[in-house]
Write a protein that holds these residues in place. Structure first.
Motif, mmCIF file in Angstrom:
data_model
loop_
_atom_site.group_PDB
_atom_site.id
_atom_site.type_symbol
_atom_site.label_atom_id
_atom_site.label_comp_id
_atom_site.label_asym_id
_atom_site.label_seq_id
_atom_site.Cartn_x
_atom_site.Cartn_y
_atom_site.Cartn_z
ATOM 1 N N TYR A 1 -5.381 0.012 11.218
ATOM 2 C CA TYR A 1 -6.107 0.618 10.588
ATOM 3 C C TYR A 1 -7.436 -0.394 10.104
ATOM 4 N N ILE B 1 -5.258 -2.330 -0.264
ATOM 5 C CA ILE B 1 -3.828 -2.487 0.063
ATOM 6 C C ILE B 1 -3.266 -3.444 -0.884
ATOM 7 N N GLY C 1 0.899 -1.251 0.086
ATOM 8 C CA GLY C 1 -0.136 -0.125 -0.037
ATOM 9 C C GLY C 1 0.963 1.326 0.002
ATOM 10 N N TYR D 1 -1.912 7.529 5.349
ATOM 11 C CA TYR D 1 -3.153 6.844 5.673
ATOM 12 C C TYR D 1 -3.681 7.517 6.967
ATOM 13 N N THR E 1 -1.891 -7.377 5.663
ATOM 14 C CA THR E 1 -3.131 -7.023 5.201
ATOM 15 C C THR E 1 -3.910 -8.461 5.224
#
Length: 165
Positions: free
Chosen positions: A80, A104, A41, A56, A98
Motif C-alpha cells: 500500500y 499505521i 494498523g 485497506y 510500515t
C-alpha cells in the motif's frame, strides 16, 4: 613488563566490550508481549487476504513469490503506497511492515515517528536489543512465536514490523 601486560589486557577488554555492543544484547527474561499486542494498523498475524482487503482495500501493488524454498509456503506480498507492506504465507498474514508515519500503528499507539521513550513505556525492555551501527532494532516476542520489531534512529521509531523470526 607488568605495566605492559596490564595495558594490553585493558585494551583487549575495551575492544571486546565495544565489539560486543555493536552486535546484539539478548534479555531472555524481557520483551514478552501478549499475542494481541502484535498487530499493525488493525492487522493481526493469521488474518486472511479478504480480511485485510476489507480494512485497506486492494493493494496498490502485489507480487507473487510462489512457493518459498525455506518454508514451503506460497508467498505473496501486498504493498500500500511505498511505506506499508503485508506478507502472506498460504493466504494468511505472515508479517507486515510500515516505514513512514502513515497512520499505521501498534495497539499501544507506537508508530513511525514515536519517541523511543514511548516504546519503552509501552513494551518495556526488549527481548533483543541490536545495534546495527546506524539504528537500533528492538525485538519483542510472544509465546506463540510472533514478534514485534521496532527500529529506532536518533531516538525516533523509523520502522515497525511484525512477523515470525
Amino acid at each position: 613488563m607488568k605495566k605492559l601486560w596490564l595495558t594490553s589486557l585493558a585494551v583487549f577488554l575495551l575492544v571486546i566490550t565495544m565489539s560486543s555492543s555493536a552486535f546484539a544484547k539478548m534479555n531472555k527474561d524481557a520483551g514478552w508481549l501478549s499475542v494481541d499486542n502484535v498487530a499493525l494498523g488493525g492487522i493481526t498475524m493469521g488474518m486472511t487476504q479478504d480480511e485485510v482487503a476489507s480494512i485497506y482495500g486492494q493493494p496498490d501493488t502485489s507480487k507473487d513469490y510462489g512457493v518459498s524454498l525455506e518454508s514451503g509456503a506460497y508467498t505473496i506480498m501486498w504493498k500500500y503506497g511505498d511505506t506499508f507492506t503485508v506478507w502472506y504465507a498460504d493466504g494468511y498474514v505472515d508479517g507486515a511492515t510500515t516505514t513512514a508515519d502513515n497512520g499505521i500503528q501498534t495497539p499501544a499507539g507506537i508508530h513511525v515517528g514515536s519517541p523511543v521513550g514511548d516504546v519503552w513505556k509501552s513494551y518495556g525492555q526488549p527481548w533483543l536489543d541490536q545495534n546495527n551501527k546506524t539504528y537500533y532494532s528492538y525485538w519483542y516476542h510472544t509465546d506463540g512465536g510472533r514478534k514485534l520489531f521496532i527500529d529506532v534512529k536518533n531516538k525516533r521509531v523509523i520502522r515497525v514490523a511484525m512477523g515470525y523470526e
